[in-house]
Design a protein around this motif. Structure first.
Motif, PDB file in Angstrom:
ATOM      1  N   THR A 137      -4.439   0.332   1.022  1.00 61.54           N
ATOM      2  CA  THR A 137      -4.415   1.787   1.005  1.00 61.54           C
ATOM      3  C   THR A 137      -5.666   2.248  -0.080  1.00 61.54           C
ATOM      4  N   CYS A 138      -6.215   1.557  -0.817  1.00 58.07           N
ATOM      5  CA  CYS A 138      -6.906   1.611  -1.729  1.00 58.07           C
ATOM      6  C   CYS A 138      -8.610   1.307  -1.150  1.00 58.07           C
ATOM      7  N   PRO A 139      -9.413   2.246  -0.962  1.00 53.08           N
ATOM      8  CA  PRO A 139     -10.695   1.910  -0.270  1.00 53.08           C
ATOM      9  C   PRO A 139     -11.480   1.083  -1.416  1.00 53.08           C
TER      10      PRO A 139
ATOM     11  N   ARG B  87       0.599  -4.391  -0.919  1.00 54.85           N
ATOM     12  CA  ARG B  87       0.503  -2.921  -0.416  1.00 54.85           C
ATOM     13  C   ARG B  87      -0.697  -2.242  -0.702  1.00 54.85           C
ATOM     14  N   HIS B  88      -0.878  -2.134  -1.952  1.00 53.79           N
ATOM     15  CA  HIS B  88      -1.884  -1.158  -2.503  1.00 53.79           C
ATOM     16  C   HIS B  88      -3.355  -1.786  -1.699  1.00 53.79           C
TER      17      HIS B  88
END
Lengths: 153, 193
Positions: free
Chosen positions: B34-36, B30-31
């Motif tokens: 959400t991590c650009p 899931r990271h």
């Protein structure tokens, strides 16, 4: 999590949320500006050229210990609330999508976004700031928008 | 792929991203949504993999091993660039607002535009100058690895034009120069007569 109506002047409280009615000037559900939780994220995503709204984690990771403690407390309360609605809580990557810091007179709102390759990034960022400001009106807010990713073509 | 094992600010590594592309496995899937920085890294690794396939179709295993010096350089620089870096200001219509873009997002933009150029792969990318001061003259320094046989001068001129357009569209930086250095000429396998 609620923001005190009349906090002591020296105390600045940090809240993690994406819920406009918890911020100063937005207290009463049913008033014209009241919207459902998550609507701020939707408002940002509605801005043309925005592809993502990222959690503001890198910012709160740098907060002093006291503020971080408040933040974690808020996260715990929020997590409990989320569980009541069947949603996950507590994972740093779950949020907050927006970080708001309020001292009773002003609110700072932080948003991190991704922008599409075809957009003009500076224009998109200004439009996002305007959208956030409109979202919280009539409350006065300072908006911090950071572009963390420009999607490749 | 052999990759430098340094940790990003988010706690993940380029090696983990590479393994994800190879196997689909990642400690915290899931990271990646959400991590650009991780998403920028995945984009770069995908383009690098594609470039490797195109340039070295007869020698992909060796290229993909990360044993080539040029590949090592690219990966080492990629590791350094996958961080937010400095905050680059954007003009605001309200004095109370702070509008910025991360240096990492702009470096990733430069890299993505460069990797679109045929036969070229971005190496080191740097923004020289104080990007935190509006109007400050900034020089883009870009190292390139190019495939043998490409017309270098023409490619550099076209790339400089494309980069100028992209930076004008996505930043308010005062770009004084775009310096491109060909640091590696990749001797691709030639067809047998």
């Amino acid at each position: 999590m609620t923001v005190p109506a009349q906090p002591t002047p020296a105390k600045r409280e940090t809240v993690r949320e994406d819920v406009r009615e918890e911020l100063p000037g937005n207290g009463q559900a049913g008033q014209p500006n009241a919207e459902a939780p998550g609507s701020l994220r939707a408002a940002v995503l509605r801005v043309e050229g925005v592809t993502d709204v990222f959690p503001s984690r890198p910012l709160w990771q740098r907060l002093p210990a006291g503020a971080l403690s408040l933040l974690q407390q808020a996260a715990g309360q929020r997590g409990a609330g989320d569980r009541s609605t069947g949603q996950q809580g507590g994972d740093p990557d779950d949020g907050p999508l927006v970080e708001a810091r309020a001292d009773g007179s002003a609110t700072d709102v932080t948003v991190r976004i991704g922008v599409g390759a075809d957009a003009r990034t500076p224009d998109v960022v200004r439009a996002v700031a305007a959208a956030v400001r409109a979202h919280f009106a009539p409350a006065q807010v300072s908006v911090k928008v950071t572009v963390a990713r420009i999607s490749p073509e | 792929m052999s990759i430098p094992h340094d940790t990003f600010e988010c706690g993940h590594t380029l090696e983990e991203l590479s393994q994800y592309l190879d196997t689909g496995e990642f400690p915290d899937p899931r990271h990646l949504e959400t991590c650009p920085d991780c998403r920028n890294g995945l984009d770069s690794l995908r383009r690098l993999s594609t470039a490797g396939s195109e340039l070295f179709s007869n020698d992909l295993a060796e290229a993909g091993s990360g044993n080539d010096d040029w590949m090592k350089n690219i990966l080492a620089n990629l590791k350094l660039e996958l961080r937010p870096g400095r905050s680059i200001p954007l003009r605001s219509e309200n004095a109370a607002d702070t509008l910025t873009e991360t240096e990492g997002s702009v470096l990733a933009l430069v890299r993505s535009v460069t990797d679109l150029a045929p036969g070229a792969v971005a190496g080191r990318v740097r923004l020289e100058g104080d990007v935190t001061v509006p109007g400050e003259a900034i020089t883009v320094n870009l190292d390139l690895a190019v495939a043998f046989g490409n017309p270098l001068l023409g490619s550099a001129a076209a790339l400089r034009h494309d980069l100028g357009e992209a930076l004008a569209r996505h930043t308010e930086l005062n770009i004084a120069a775009i310096d491109i250095t060909i640091t590696d000429v990749i001797d691709t396998p030639r067809e047998e007569p």
